[in-house]
Write a protein that holds these residues in place. Structure first.
Motif, mmCIF file in Angstrom:
data_model
loop_
_atom_site.group_PDB
_atom_site.id
_atom_site.type_symbol
_atom_site.label_atom_id
_atom_site.label_comp_id
_atom_site.label_asym_id
_atom_site.label_seq_id
_atom_site.Cartn_x
_atom_site.Cartn_y
_atom_site.Cartn_z
ATOM 1 N N UNK A 62 7.672 -15.610 32.870
ATOM 2 C CA UNK A 62 6.076 -15.353 33.213
ATOM 3 C C UNK A 62 5.581 -16.119 31.816
ATOM 4 N N UNK A 63 6.232 -16.497 30.897
ATOM 5 C CA UNK A 63 5.383 -17.243 29.618
ATOM 6 C C UNK A 63 5.865 -18.743 29.683
ATOM 7 N N UNK A 64 6.985 -19.044 30.568
ATOM 8 C CA UNK A 64 7.635 -20.380 30.457
ATOM 9 C C UNK A 64 8.171 -20.447 29.066
ATOM 10 N N UNK A 65 8.793 -19.361 28.816
ATOM 11 C CA UNK A 65 9.669 -19.363 27.254
ATOM 12 C C UNK A 65 10.669 -18.501 27.199
ATOM 13 N N UNK A 66 11.043 -18.260 25.854
ATOM 14 C CA UNK A 66 12.194 -17.369 25.442
ATOM 15 C C UNK A 66 12.059 -16.100 24.684
ATOM 16 N N UNK A 67 12.744 -15.285 24.879
ATOM 17 C CA UNK A 67 12.662 -14.203 23.684
ATOM 18 C C UNK A 67 14.135 -13.729 23.490
ATOM 19 N N UNK A 68 14.392 -13.449 22.011
ATOM 20 C CA UNK A 68 15.503 -12.848 21.528
ATOM 21 C C UNK A 68 15.272 -11.704 20.671
ATOM 22 N N UNK A 69 15.965 -10.596 21.011
ATOM 23 C CA UNK A 69 15.706 -9.334 20.232
ATOM 24 C C UNK A 69 16.840 -8.726 19.533
ATOM 25 N N UNK A 70 16.759 -8.248 18.387
ATOM 26 C CA UNK A 70 18.111 -7.474 17.817
ATOM 27 C C UNK A 70 17.669 -6.433 17.989
ATOM 28 N N UNK A 121 -0.273 -18.168 28.571
ATOM 29 C CA UNK A 121 -1.338 -18.913 29.006
ATOM 30 C C UNK A 121 -1.739 -20.200 28.199
ATOM 31 N N UNK A 122 -1.118 -20.270 26.777
ATOM 32 C CA UNK A 122 -1.364 -21.171 25.804
ATOM 33 C C UNK A 122 -0.002 -21.501 25.122
ATOM 34 N N UNK A 123 0.356 -22.198 24.520
ATOM 35 C CA UNK A 123 1.569 -22.317 23.647
ATOM 36 C C UNK A 123 1.349 -21.280 22.302
ATOM 37 N N UNK A 124 2.535 -20.528 22.235
ATOM 38 C CA UNK A 124 2.311 -19.387 21.047
ATOM 39 C C UNK A 124 3.858 -18.966 20.601
ATOM 40 N N UNK A 125 3.824 -18.096 19.566
ATOM 41 C CA UNK A 125 5.143 -17.947 18.813
ATOM 42 C C UNK A 125 4.731 -16.427 18.711
ATOM 43 N N UNK A 126 5.442 -15.561 19.041
ATOM 44 C CA UNK A 126 5.646 -13.980 18.760
ATOM 45 C C UNK A 126 6.699 -13.600 17.713
ATOM 46 N N UNK A 127 6.343 -12.757 16.769
ATOM 47 C CA UNK A 127 7.305 -11.964 16.134
ATOM 48 C C UNK A 127 6.772 -10.487 16.185
ATOM 49 N N UNK A 128 8.022 -9.481 16.259
ATOM 50 C CA UNK A 128 7.681 -8.279 16.407
ATOM 51 C C UNK A 128 8.503 -7.406 15.875
ATOM 52 N N UNK A 129 8.231 -6.083 15.592
ATOM 53 C CA UNK A 129 9.206 -5.124 14.937
ATOM 54 C C UNK A 129 8.601 -3.678 15.597
ATOM 55 N N UNK A 180 -0.486 -0.653 26.317
ATOM 56 C CA UNK A 180 -0.087 -1.989 26.612
ATOM 57 C C UNK A 180 -0.870 -2.976 25.711
ATOM 58 N N UNK A 181 -0.042 -4.020 25.207
ATOM 59 C CA UNK A 181 -0.479 -4.890 24.390
ATOM 60 C C UNK A 181 -0.357 -6.228 24.790
ATOM 61 N N UNK A 182 -1.466 -7.125 25.188
ATOM 62 C CA UNK A 182 -1.763 -8.216 25.893
ATOM 63 C C UNK A 182 -1.174 -9.482 24.815
ATOM 64 N N UNK A 183 -0.305 -10.319 25.528
ATOM 65 C CA UNK A 183 0.057 -11.610 24.581
ATOM 66 C C UNK A 183 -0.551 -12.920 25.229
#
Length: 187
Positions: free
Chosen positions: A13-21, A40-48, A130-133
């Motif tokens: 859906x984002x043409x990307x990857x996610x890793x979660x611990x 919809x644009x290049x981005x990096x996400x960090x979450x806790x 729901x939180x949009x990214x």
């Protein structure tokens, strides 16, 4: 018993990857993750993410970096059910137990674990925050999870919200293995 997992998804859906611990134990989930996407644009996400008993969201902290700016969100659910975003009260969310971070397969885990839908029949309709990214806007989202039964690679649970539907495969621990139109786990 505590289950510790490192999970990585190819997020189509984002043409990307996610890793979660992630750690699941004592009826609670704690996780931290990172994702990169180009839609919809290049981005990096960090979450806790921290939940309390019953896998009910306590706090989701998210930071998104794009070429134009850095955004952050501190989303919290109080013990009485009220939600805040960056300290500001969010009206209309009191019935929500879960957050749902856009394009993040991990946040579908909480309602499935709470209701055991990866192990037994049932259907639950619930309100989420729901939180949009990458915008990090928060809106109410009614979602339905329906246990469909065992299938190849795990248990199928239908996710529905508005006109969108997807038959998601969860593993025995309640984590997304395959979410058509969103993500597939890399094992």
């Amino acid at each position: 018993m505590t289950i510790s997992r490192v999970l990585t998804w190819d997020v189509t859906a984002s043409n990307g990857y996610e890793t979660a611990w992630a750690e699941v134990g004592d009826d609670e989930l704690r996780a931290r993750g990172r994702a990169v996407g180009t839609v919809p644009e290049p981005y990096w996400v960090t979450y806790e993410l921290d939940t309390g008993p019953g896998y009910v969201t306590r706090r989701l902290r998210v930071t998104v970096d794009t070429a134009a700016r850095t955004r952050s969100l501190d989303l919290r659910r109080g013990d009485g059910g009220g939600w805040t975003a960056d300290g500001e009260r969010l009206p209309g969310f009191d019935a929500a137990f879960d957050c749902d971070l856009g394009r993040c397969p991990l946040t579908n885990t909480m309602p499935v674990l709470r209701h055991g839908l990866h192990r037994r029949p049932g259907e639950r309709r619930l309100l989420t925050a729901w939180v949009s990214v990458p915008a990090l806007t928060v809106r109410p989202s009614w979602q339905t999870y329906t246990h469909l039964g065992d299938g190849a690679g795990g248990t199928r649970v239908r996710f529905a919200s508005g006109d969108f539907r997807s038959d998601v495969v969860f593993d025995a621990d309640g984590f997304v293995r395959d979410y058509p139109e969103l993500a597939a786990r890399l094992d």
